[in-house]
Write an enzyme that holds these catalytic residues in place. Structure first.
Site: not given
Ligand code: ZN
Length: 311
Positions: A220, A251, A260
């Site tokens: 990430h 998340c 990401n």
């Protein structure tokens, strides 16, 4: 026969580097507005058109906890039947694996955590507790005809427990390979790692697991280190990298987790470094723009905003 035969640069086969596209799962799962199944399938069409051979199509987790992923069965039912691509289903427990198999998944990525704090929130138990079901998960995947990989999330740091020891990551890796997996991924869930962390963690994991198990890295870009980390991983021998088109993602259980690493940025950089990623950069950029349009915002990736190079 003395001397080297002259070889033009063209005749040298480029080394393969696989980019796994995770936008339909990791990219979207943190979006507050539920993206329609139709838009997810259209995104997957764009991903396939860009040449990706493997992608995370969805997850089979508690739909009450992650409503964005509740349509996993519908997404899998809508995947193009004639495609040669591999569609990965993510699962965190045995029920998820069973649901993924019922939906027709042929590859399951099962997620463990390196830290208890995240494991309790994300996987519903401590790291130790989550391994209790691992033999059953592997048996279910095998019986269902799906190949199995594992990801170790929070392998570089935990939003709840802080720093994660390299030795702990290696221990969890050893537990992961206690069952028959073809691939093991290390995930920097909250984007805290730097290239030095990547090197030491992959070295420790390589020393702890059999050499036939493929390594994969999941970064990430929370602190803008993801591209540097990707290069460090490749220098350590990793040949499978996750990315999310546009750099979307996060998340739901990791406070402050940002996107990401943008896949099109990985594709540009590694192509320029001489790797064959199989990805058509122009079409990957189109796909990134498509998902930006669906979400109604400019995505963080850089290459899609830059002039085409070489022009
Ligand atoms: Zn992730």
């Amino acid at each position: 026969m003395a001397g080297r035969s002259p070889r033009s640069e063209k005749s040298v086969a480029k080394e393969k580097l696989e980019l796994v596209e995770v936008s339909p799962r990791d990219g979207l799962q943190n979006e507050p507005e539920v993206v329609s199944t139709g838009h997810k399938l259209a995104l997957i069409d764009h991903i396939l058109a860009a040449g990706f051979a493997r992608l995370e199509a969805g997850s089979f987790v508690n739909p009450k906890k992650v409503p964005q992923m509740a349509d996993g069965p519908e997404v899998f039912a809508g995947l193009p039947k004639q495609s040669d691509a591999t569609f990965i289903a993510l699962a965190l427990n045995l029920r998820g694996v069973e649901r993924a198999l019922e939906a027709g998944a042929k590859e399951i990525n099962y997620v463990f955590c390196a830290s208890d704090g995240f494991s309790i929130r994300n996987n519903g138990g401590t790291v130790e507790e989550t391994f209790a079901v691992w033999p059953d998960v592997a048996a279910a995947a095998k019986a269902g005809g799906a190949r199995l990989s594992a990801t170790i999330s929070t392998a570089f740091g935990c939003p709840f427990d802080g720093e994660v020891a390299v030795s702990q990551v290696a221990r969890v890796a050893e537990r992961c390979v206690g069952q028959d997996i073809f691939e093991l991924a290390l995930g920097d869930t909250i984007g805290v790692g730097a290239p030095s962390d990547v090197r030491e963690r992959f070295r420790a994991v390589k020393a702890a697991i059999p050499p036939h198990i493929q390594l994969r890295a999941h970064f990430h870009n929370t602190r803008n280190t993801a591209l540097a980390n990707a290069v460090a991983a490749v220098e350590e021998g990793v040949r499978v990298l996750d990315g999310s088109l546009g750099g979307i993602g996060g998340c739901p259980f990791a406070p402050g987790a940002a996107g990401n690493v943008p896949t099109e940025d990985l594709a540009y950089m590694f192509a320029r470094m001489g790797f064959d990623t199989g990805v058509d950069l122009d079409r990957a950029i189109e796909a990134a723009k498509f998902i930006g349009g669906v979400l109604g915002r400019q995505t963080p990736g850089m290459v899609s905003r830059a002039p085409k190079w070489p022009g």
